[in-house]
Write a protein that holds these residues in place. Structure first.
Motif, PDB file in Angstrom:
ATOM      1  N   GLU A 122       0.853  -1.177   0.000  1.00 48.21           N
ATOM      2  CA  GLU A 122       0.000   0.000   0.000  1.00 48.21           C
ATOM      3  C   GLU A 122       0.892   1.231   0.000  1.00 48.21           C
ATOM      4  O   GLU A 122       1.895   1.267   0.685  1.00 48.21           O
ATOM      5  CB  GLU A 122      -0.890   0.027   1.247  1.00 48.21           C
ATOM      6  CG  GLU A 122      -2.005  -0.976   1.217  1.00 48.21           C
ATOM      7  CD  GLU A 122      -2.966  -0.786   2.375  1.00 48.21           C
ATOM      8  OE1 GLU A 122      -3.018   0.323   2.947  1.00 48.21           O
ATOM      9  OE2 GLU A 122      -3.648  -1.751   2.702  1.00 48.21           O
ATOM     10  N   GLY A 123       0.492   2.240  -0.751  1.00 46.95           N
ATOM     11  CA  GLY A 123       1.242   3.486  -0.771  1.00 46.95           C
ATOM     12  C   GLY A 123       2.007   3.665  -2.056  1.00 46.95           C
ATOM     13  O   GLY A 123       1.859   2.909  -3.020  1.00 46.95           O
ATOM     14  N   THR A 173       5.364   4.377   0.891  1.00 50.47           N
ATOM     15  CA  THR A 173       4.907   5.310   1.910  1.00 50.47           C
ATOM     16  C   THR A 173       3.506   5.819   1.586  1.00 50.47           C
ATOM     17  O   THR A 173       3.132   5.950   0.418  1.00 50.47           O
ATOM     18  CB  THR A 173       5.860   6.508   2.037  1.00 50.47           C
ATOM     19  OG1 THR A 173       5.954   7.175   0.782  1.00 50.47           O
ATOM     20  CG2 THR A 173       7.252   6.069   2.485  1.00 50.47           C
ATOM     21  N   ARG A 174       2.768   6.091   2.669  1.00 44.74           N
ATOM     22  CA  ARG A 174       1.403   6.620   2.520  1.00 44.74           C
ATOM     23  C   ARG A 174       1.138   7.562   3.689  1.00 44.74           C
ATOM     24  O   ARG A 174       1.267   7.160   4.857  1.00 44.74           O
ATOM     25  CB  ARG A 174       0.408   5.458   2.528  1.00 44.74           C
ATOM     26  CG  ARG A 174      -1.048   5.840   2.479  1.00 44.74           C
ATOM     27  CD  ARG A 174      -1.951   4.602   2.369  1.00 44.74           C
ATOM     28  NE  ARG A 174      -1.633   3.513   3.264  1.00 44.74           N
ATOM     29  CZ  ARG A 174      -2.145   3.369   4.501  1.00 44.74           C
ATOM     30  NH1 ARG A 174      -2.983   4.240   4.983  1.00 44.74           N
ATOM     31  NH2 ARG A 174      -1.804   2.322   5.229  1.00 44.74           N
ATOM     32  N   VAL A 208      -0.919   9.210   6.385  1.00 49.79           N
ATOM     33  CA  VAL A 208      -2.152   8.802   7.059  1.00 49.79           C
ATOM     34  C   VAL A 208      -2.761   9.921   7.890  1.00 49.79           C
ATOM     35  O   VAL A 208      -3.941   9.876   8.219  1.00 49.79           O
ATOM     36  CB  VAL A 208      -1.960   7.538   7.928  1.00 49.79           C
ATOM     37  CG1 VAL A 208      -1.648   6.343   7.052  1.00 49.79           C
ATOM     38  CG2 VAL A 208      -0.895   7.729   8.984  1.00 49.79           C
ATOM     39  N   ARG A 209      -1.963  10.943   8.225  1.00 54.26           N
ATOM     40  CA  ARG A 209      -2.490  12.057   9.008  1.00 54.26           C
ATOM     41  C   ARG A 209      -1.605  13.269   8.827  1.00 54.26           C
ATOM     42  O   ARG A 209      -0.383  13.156   8.826  1.00 54.26           O
ATOM     43  CB  ARG A 209      -2.535  11.678  10.488  1.00 54.26           C
ATOM     44  CG  ARG A 209      -3.112  12.756  11.381  1.00 54.26           C
ATOM     45  CD  ARG A 209      -3.082  12.341  12.858  1.00 54.26           C
ATOM     46  NE  ARG A 209      -3.525  13.435  13.692  1.00 54.26           N
ATOM     47  CZ  ARG A 209      -2.790  14.489  14.029  1.00 54.26           C
ATOM     48  NH1 ARG A 209      -1.550  14.600  13.607  1.00 54.26           N
ATOM     49  NH2 ARG A 209      -3.284  15.443  14.795  1.00 54.26           N
ATOM     50  N   THR A 269       2.065  12.134   9.773  1.00 52.78           N
ATOM     51  CA  THR A 269       2.276  10.719  10.087  1.00 52.78           C
ATOM     52  C   THR A 269       2.189   9.922   8.795  1.00 52.78           C
ATOM     53  O   THR A 269       1.258  10.096   8.003  1.00 52.78           O
ATOM     54  CB  THR A 269       1.237  10.217  11.104  1.00 52.78           C
ATOM     55  OG1 THR A 269       1.357  11.004  12.293  1.00 52.78           O
ATOM     56  CG2 THR A 269       1.470   8.749  11.435  1.00 52.78           C
ATOM     57  N   ILE A 270       3.186   9.073   8.598  1.00 46.64           N
ATOM     58  CA  ILE A 270       3.319   8.311   7.359  1.00 46.64           C
ATOM     59  C   ILE A 270       3.410   6.826   7.687  1.00 46.64           C
ATOM     60  O   ILE A 270       4.225   6.415   8.520  1.00 46.64           O
ATOM     61  CB  ILE A 270       4.577   8.757   6.593  1.00 46.64           C
ATOM     62  CG1 ILE A 270       4.444  10.244   6.248  1.00 46.64           C
ATOM     63  CG2 ILE A 270       4.813   7.911   5.354  1.00 46.64           C
ATOM     64  CD1 ILE A 270       5.709  10.877   5.771  1.00 46.64           C
ATOM     65  N   HIS A 271       2.545   6.024   7.048  1.00 41.23           N
ATOM     66  CA  HIS A 271       2.658   4.575   7.173  1.00 41.23           C
ATOM     67  C   HIS A 271       3.703   4.113   6.156  1.00 41.23           C
ATOM     68  O   HIS A 271       3.657   4.492   4.979  1.00 41.23           O
ATOM     69  CB  HIS A 271       1.318   3.882   6.917  1.00 41.23           C
ATOM     70  CG  HIS A 271       1.392   2.414   7.138  1.00 41.23           C
ATOM     71  ND1 HIS A 271       1.499   1.851   8.389  1.00 41.23           N
ATOM     72  CD2 HIS A 271       1.421   1.386   6.263  1.00 41.23           C
ATOM     73  CE1 HIS A 271       1.583   0.550   8.277  1.00 41.23           C
ATOM     74  NE2 HIS A 271       1.531   0.231   6.998  1.00 41.23           N
ATOM     75  N   ASP A 282       4.615   3.205  11.556  1.00 43.28           N
ATOM     76  CA  ASP A 282       4.136   4.569  11.344  1.00 43.28           C
ATOM     77  C   ASP A 282       5.209   5.521  11.841  1.00 43.28           C
ATOM     78  O   ASP A 282       5.652   5.422  12.994  1.00 43.28           O
ATOM     79  CB  ASP A 282       2.823   4.806  12.103  1.00 43.28           C
ATOM     80  CG  ASP A 282       1.677   4.011  11.521  1.00 43.28           C
ATOM     81  OD1 ASP A 282       1.681   3.768  10.299  1.00 43.28           O
ATOM     82  OD2 ASP A 282       0.778   3.623  12.284  1.00 43.28           O
ATOM     83  N   THR A 330       6.293   9.543  12.425  1.00 39.48           N
ATOM     84  CA  THR A 330       5.747  10.885  12.563  1.00 39.48           C
ATOM     85  C   THR A 330       6.888  11.887  12.438  1.00 39.48           C
ATOM     86  O   THR A 330       7.941  11.730  13.061  1.00 39.48           O
ATOM     87  CB  THR A 330       5.026  11.058  13.915  1.00 39.48           C
ATOM     88  OG1 THR A 330       3.976  10.089  13.981  1.00 39.48           O
ATOM     89  CG2 THR A 330       4.430  12.456  14.041  1.00 39.48           C
TER      90      THR A 330
END
Length: 126
Positions: free
Chosen positions: A6-7, A75-76, A78-79, A86-88, A108, A110
């Motif tokens: 994902e990402g 990378t994705r 998320v916030r 914040t990156i997953h 995750d 940050t």
């Protein structure tokens, strides 16, 4: 475990024997540093400037990384907060001799956006 990353594909490299631990697997610190580089690129792009890692949450290792694996980081975001992002982050390998594609770790990360002086600053709107 998911069968697809994902990402966004953010970084790709191949680990070498110098990156191994005492057991002959790739050292976890090397894996973490590659993930931090990829997440940092994504954070800086979104923040339009300097960022710094402030936290790494819930890092989970699913499988070892081996010398010669094609190591890929996705990378994705998320916030996005006032000053933080914040990156997953997912790290995957392709075992070239077996054609396996495995998620090896995820976490995750940050980041906080910074002025050139090192003081926090707001993340600009998209």
């Amino acid at each position: 475990m998911d069968d697809k990353p994902e990402g966004e594909l953010t970084l790709q490299t191949v680990p070498f024997p110098a990156d191994t631990n005492g057991a002959g697997d790739i050292f976890g610190g090397w894996v973490l540093s590659q993930m931090d580089i990829a997440a940092g690129m994504t954070a800086a792009r979104r923040a339009r400037g300097r960022t710094a890692t402030v936290a790494i949450n819930a890092m989970r290792f699913h499988a070892p990384v081996m010398v010669g694996d094609l190591f890929t980081v996705y990378t994705r975001i998320v916030r996005v907060g006032t000053t933080s992002i914040t990156i997953h982050v997912e790290a995957w390998v392709e075992r070239l001799e077996t054609a396996q594609h495995l998620r090896v770790t995820e976490a995750d990360f940050t980041f906080v956006a910074l002025h050139s002086s090192g003081v926090k600053r707001p993340v600009p709107p998209e």
